[in-house]
Design a protein around this motif. Structure first.
Motif, PDB file in Angstrom:
ATOM      1  N   PRO A   1      46.757  74.640  24.901  1.00 36.36           N
ATOM      2  CA  PRO A   1      46.732  75.147  26.283  1.00 36.36           C
ATOM      3  C   PRO A   1      45.448  75.892  26.645  1.00 36.36           C
ATOM      4  O   PRO A   1      45.101  75.991  27.825  1.00 36.36           O
ATOM      5  CB  PRO A   1      47.942  76.085  26.323  1.00 36.36           C
ATOM      6  N   ASP A   2      44.723  76.418  25.667  1.00 36.85           N
ATOM      7  CA  ASP A   2      43.525  77.208  25.956  1.00 36.85           C
ATOM      8  C   ASP A   2      42.251  76.559  25.396  1.00 36.85           C
ATOM      9  O   ASP A   2      41.285  77.244  25.070  1.00 36.85           O
ATOM     10  CB  ASP A   2      43.673  78.621  25.375  1.00 36.85           C
ATOM     11  N   SER A   3      42.262  75.229  25.235  1.00 35.83           N
ATOM     12  CA  SER A   3      41.069  74.549  24.706  1.00 35.83           C
ATOM     13  C   SER A   3      41.003  73.131  25.251  1.00 35.83           C
ATOM     14  O   SER A   3      42.044  72.502  25.500  1.00 35.83           O
ATOM     15  CB  SER A   3      41.117  74.507  23.173  1.00 35.83           C
TER      16      SER A   3
ATOM     17  N   VAL B   1      38.773  78.699   0.947  1.00 36.89           N
ATOM     18  CA  VAL B   1      40.228  78.740   0.824  1.00 36.89           C
ATOM     19  C   VAL B   1      40.842  78.635   2.220  1.00 36.89           C
ATOM     20  O   VAL B   1      40.415  79.306   3.167  1.00 36.89           O
ATOM     21  CB  VAL B   1      40.689  80.045   0.140  1.00 36.89           C
ATOM     22  N   ILE B   2      41.852  77.772   2.352  1.00 36.40           N
ATOM     23  CA  ILE B   2      42.550  77.591   3.629  1.00 36.40           C
ATOM     24  C   ILE B   2      43.675  78.626   3.736  1.00 36.40           C
ATOM     25  O   ILE B   2      44.516  78.742   2.840  1.00 36.40           O
ATOM     26  CB  ILE B   2      43.124  76.163   3.748  1.00 36.40           C
ATOM     27  N   LYS B   3      43.692  79.358   4.853  1.00 38.16           N
ATOM     28  CA  LYS B   3      44.730  80.355   5.081  1.00 38.16           C
ATOM     29  C   LYS B   3      45.333  80.158   6.469  1.00 38.16           C
ATOM     30  O   LYS B   3      44.644  79.744   7.405  1.00 38.16           O
ATOM     31  CB  LYS B   3      44.140  81.766   4.980  1.00 38.16           C
ATOM     32  N   LYS B   4      46.631  80.455   6.575  1.00 37.14           N
ATOM     33  CA  LYS B   4      47.277  80.325   7.873  1.00 37.14           C
ATOM     34  C   LYS B   4      46.793  81.452   8.792  1.00 37.14           C
ATOM     35  O   LYS B   4      46.372  82.518   8.351  1.00 37.14           O
ATOM     36  CB  LYS B   4      48.795  80.358   7.737  1.00 37.14           C
ATOM     37  N   GLY B   5      46.834  81.177  10.102  1.00 34.50           N
ATOM     38  CA  GLY B   5      46.365  82.165  11.062  1.00 34.50           C
ATOM     39  C   GLY B   5      46.634  81.700  12.479  1.00 34.50           C
ATOM     40  O   GLY B   5      47.380  80.726  12.709  1.00 34.50           O
ATOM     41  N   ASN B   6      46.029  82.373  13.455  1.00 38.54           N
ATOM     42  CA  ASN B   6      46.168  82.014  14.860  1.00 38.54           C
ATOM     43  C   ASN B   6      44.837  81.508  15.391  1.00 38.54           C
ATOM     44  O   ASN B   6      43.780  82.117  15.150  1.00 38.54           O
ATOM     45  CB  ASN B   6      46.617  83.222  15.690  1.00 38.54           C
ATOM     46  N   ILE B   7      44.861  80.368  16.060  1.00 36.30           N
ATOM     47  CA  ILE B   7      43.665  79.789  16.678  1.00 36.30           C
ATOM     48  C   ILE B   7      43.898  79.757  18.179  1.00 36.30           C
ATOM     49  O   ILE B   7      44.719  78.990  18.685  1.00 36.30           O
ATOM     50  CB  ILE B   7      43.383  78.376  16.149  1.00 36.30           C
ATOM     51  N   ARG B   8      43.214  80.690  18.895  1.00 36.88           N
ATOM     52  CA  ARG B   8      43.350  80.826  20.350  1.00 36.88           C
ATOM     53  C   ARG B   8      44.814  80.984  20.763  1.00 36.88           C
ATOM     54  O   ARG B   8      45.314  80.317  21.681  1.00 36.88           O
ATOM     55  CB  ARG B   8      42.712  79.646  21.085  1.00 36.88           C
ATOM     56  N   GLY B   9      45.526  81.834  20.007  1.00 39.51           N
ATOM     57  CA  GLY B   9      46.907  82.164  20.370  1.00 39.51           C
ATOM     58  C   GLY B   9      47.955  81.237  19.812  1.00 39.51           C
ATOM     59  O   GLY B   9      49.158  81.473  20.000  1.00 39.51           O
TER      60      GLY B   9
END
Length: 789
Positions: free
Chosen positions: A58-60, A103-111
């Motif tokens: 929604p934001d990209s 290293v791949i880590k989970k997170g938030n990308i633009r919400g």
């Protein structure tokens, strides 16, 4: 050489419990060092996923939010690849996965929550040369049958392990999977599997439709077969993966088969488009300035030292290095000529150094097994039939001038044990040879070993001793005291004595490069010789072995002078090299002096001709050549000052030179001397004799003669000595004068003469009788005038 574990496992069984590191270490223990080893793709926590849903972020304007089934659960992943879509099977790096990029880590990308990453092949660390544009620019699209939740690396067949070896130049046999298989078989005592060469051939005879003409002795073996109706396409996955693991980029099934067989057997092949080539191959030397466009689309200018493959009119390939563009196998190719050949390794090496190093040239340079040449062409025919739907024309065009018999070498256990310091019995020795694939027989304790042609590095029994030692294991050889007969060694003391004498005279020893520029090699000598040049010098400044050592010491002088060193007194004992009918070398002593010469505390003397002459005289006297040498103005090199230089002459033969370097060479007052020690020391010296110092006083008288300027003092000294007889003990020049009271072309030389008798005190009358005889003889023989004031 990059060894693929999967590839070599096709020909020898390696236990699963043997790790790649253990395999690499064991191969190193038998003499094959490696640079690195490990997995082809070093990634963790990867899984095959299926994209269940894919919507725009929604934001990209380029990101997507995907719901991905991982088999055990479904996670949300934000992905920016342009080709991601619903229903796609993909590679997923889960939370905590380790990739080359981190290293791949989970997170938030633009919400939006993201629990991992959907990967491209490039992100897994595979070299870009193996990847298509789609693999580089987007995520990897797996086939529909990809099992969700399974390991994607294993599914793609890239779960291989590799060892990158740094092989020695003599082990060309190890530039093949079969060669490595024999090496591993020797270590683990396992048998190498036979390679499958079976294929069908039609009833035609290729010799009736194709001809090979060899017009150079630099090709000893040339085989050609013909394949019809080939279908160009992608290679089978196992061939692509084995090429990738070996560091070679897959292209298409036909080209890949050529490379695959080269890796298997070590024999480079070349495939020609038969319809573009015509019905004849000619192997010849190139013409000077002949041009050839090679497969890399570069125009090459050839010389008569290059071996080429040609049709009836022009060159179509550079033998052993690279094929030509005009006969390249392309997507529309229907018929193929297969070439398997052996070319002169030295010629290929020189051409590849000049034009291009390739995987093929690397193997040709080290030598090839002619039996593998036949094996490779049959293997290529089998794979083309199986994976390119080719029809193989019957028979093979053969040009063969190679000896293919196995070498037979006799050896005994005593030969082996005496060198290795072991006590290995015949059964163990034969077992080692059997593990290496060598047949043996024993007759009266003599072991006859049949060395197969694949082992070009083995030709003498010492090579077999090395094989036994490395397979038996150096770590298994127990240390023990020597049991062989011993005798006291010896060494040439003279060189050490000369070195010590030079140091005691205040000179510093230096070590210089023996390589100089070819423009300097004929300097500081009038000798006739042919210089010894390197075939492949690292730099043109050091492309030739020196003859005179003076250029080397001049470079050291330049180096020190630029660093404001004002006083230089150096020497070197080294070698000069030459070719005079045959190659040879001479041991030489070279001296260079500049500035001030140190004589003691607060006592120095400016270096001149007489200083360096005195050092040379001191050395020659020390070595036992007193009164046998002279300094003459003959055979002086152009690089020395003609008025301040001489040849060092011993018993009528020149052994060196001495003098000031010519101002055209060096502006500063630099003095050099060079003595050929091999020539000098070839003159024998008698044992040194000692005599008691006389108990009786000596008488010294001075005199001076006016003579022509062109008469050397040495000539007068010889006359004085001859006339003086036994009573004359020494002659010393203490003055040379030109000026008033002498003519323009004359000089005055003053001598101090010492008279002595070991048995009595000399009377003035006895001395004057000899003294007057000397004056009379010098005046008569040299038109000299006794100077009275």
């Amino acid at each position: 050489m990059v060894l693929s574990r999967k590839f070599v496992s096709d020909y020898i069984d390696i236990d699963d419990n043997v790790t790649i590191k253990e395999l690499a270490d064991n191969l190193t223990n038998v003499g094959n060092e490696y640079d690195s080893c490990g997995k082809l793709i070093e990634c963790t926590n990867l899984v095959i996923g299926e994209v269940l849903d894919c919507i725009d972020h929604p934001d990209s304007d380029h990101l997507h939010v995907c719901q991905v089934n991982l088999g055990s659960d479904t996670v949300q992943i934000v992905c920016g690849a342009p080709n991601v879509r619903k229903g796609l099977k993909v590679i997923v790096a889960k939370d905590g996965a380790v990739l080359p990029g981190g290293v791949i880590k989970k997170g938030n990308i633009r919400g939006q929550e993201s629990n991992g990453m959907i990967c491209s092949i490039a992100e897994l660390g595979l070299d870009h040369k193996f990847l298509s544009d789609e693999d580089i620019n987007g995520i990897k699209e797996l086939d529909e049958d990809a099992p969700v939740g399974e390991d994607p690396i294993k599914y793609l067949g890239l779960d291989d392990e590799v060892i990158d070896f740094d092989l020695t130049a003599n082990r060309g046999d190890l530039l093949s999977i079969l060669g490595m298989a024999y090496e591993i078989g020797a270590i683990y005592d396992k048998k190498v599997k036979d390679i499958d060469l079976s294929h069908n051939e039609n009833k035609d005879d290729v010799n009736k439709v194709f001809n090979v003409e060899v017009k150079t002795p630099n090709c000893s073996l040339f085989l050609a077969k013909k394949a019809l109706n080939v279908k160009i396409g992608k290679s089978p996955k196992f061939i692509e993966n084995r090429l990738i693991a070996s560091g070679i980029r897959p292209i298409n099934n036909v080209v890949d088969i050529s490379n695959y067989v080269m890796l298997e057997t070590g024999q480079p092949l070349h495939f020609y488009d038969a319809d573009r080539l015509g019905d004849t191959i000619v192997v010849r030397m190139a013409n000077d300035n002949e041009k050839l466009n090679t497969l890399d689309k570069e125009e090459r200018i050839l010389s008569s030292d290059d071996i080429v493959i040609a049709d009836k009119e022009k060159a179509v390939g550079l033998a052993g290095v690279m094929g030509g563009l005009s006969t390249e196998v392309e997507n529309d190719t229907k018929n193929v000529i297969i070439e398997s050949a052996i070319f002169d390794s030295v010629k290929v090496r020189r051409t590849s150094n000049k034009i291009l190093r390739s995987e093929a040239s690397n193997r040709f340079e080290k030598g090839l097994d002619p039996k593998r040449t036949y094996m490779a062409i049959e293997r290529a025919a089998k794979l083309l039939e199986e994976y390119a739907s080719a029809e193989i024309v019957g028979n093979t065009v053969v040009y063969d001038k190679v000896e293919k018999e196995d070498k037979k070498i006799d050896i005994t256990k005593e030969n082996i044990n005496n060198v290795l310091g072991t006590d290995i019995d015949n059964d163990t020795i034969c077992s080692i040879f059997k593990r290496l694939g060598f047949e043996t027989s024993i007759n009266n304790d003599v072991i006859t070993v049949n060395v197969p042609t694949r082992r070009l590095d083995i030709s003498i029994k010492e090579d077999l001793i090395e094989e036994v030692g490395r397979i038996y294991g150096v770590n298994n050889i127990k240390g023990k005291l020597p049991v062989t007969a011993m005798k006291m060694g010896s060494y040439d003391k003279t060189t050490r004595e000369i070195r010590n004498k030079m140091i005691s005279l205040g000179l510093n020893e230096v070590l210089s490069y023996i390589l100089i520029n070819d423009k300097e090699v004929h300097k500081y000598t009038n000798d006739s010789f042919e210089e010894v040049k390197l075939l492949s010098p690292l730099t043109e400044e050091r492309n030739t072995l020196r003859y005179s050592m003076i250029p080397s010491l001049v470079k050291i002088f330049d180096y020190n002078k630029k660093r404001n060193v004002k006083d230089i007194s150096i020497f070197e004992i080294g070698k000069g090299f030459y070719k005079k009918d045959e190659y040879g070398e001479d041991k030489k002593l070279c001296i260079l002096m500049y500035g001030s010469y140190y004589l003691g505390i607060n006592n120095t003397k400016k270096v001149d001709f007489y200083v360096i002459k005195g050092i040379v005289e001191e050395l020659l006297d020390y070595l036992g050549y007193q009164n046998r040498y002279s300094f003459i103005k003959e055979n002086i090199p152009n690089e020395l000052h003609p008025g301040i230089a001489a040849s060092i002459n011993l018993n009528g033969k020149d052994v060196g030179i001495i003098g000031r370097v010519h101002p055209n060479e060096i502006k500063e007052d630099v003095y050099v001397a060079e003595i050929n020690l091999d020539k000098l020391l070839s003159f024998k010296t008698s044992k040194m004799k000692y005599k008691e110092i006389s108990k009786y006083p000596s008488i010294t008288k001075d005199l001076a003669f006016i003579v022509k300027k062109d008469i050397p003092s040495e000539v007068l000294e010889k006359t004085i000595k001859k006339s003086g007889g036994k009573l004359l003990k020494s002659i010393n020049v203490f003055d040379v004068y030109t000026g008033e009271n002498v003519g323009l072309d004359e000089k005055s030389i003053a001598y101090s003469l010492t008279f002595e008798d070991n048995t009595k005190t000399l009377s003035d009358e006895e001395v004057m009788k000899v003294f007057n005889s000397i004056i009379e003889r010098v005046e008569k023989d040299h038109n000299a005038i006794l100077r009275d004031k």
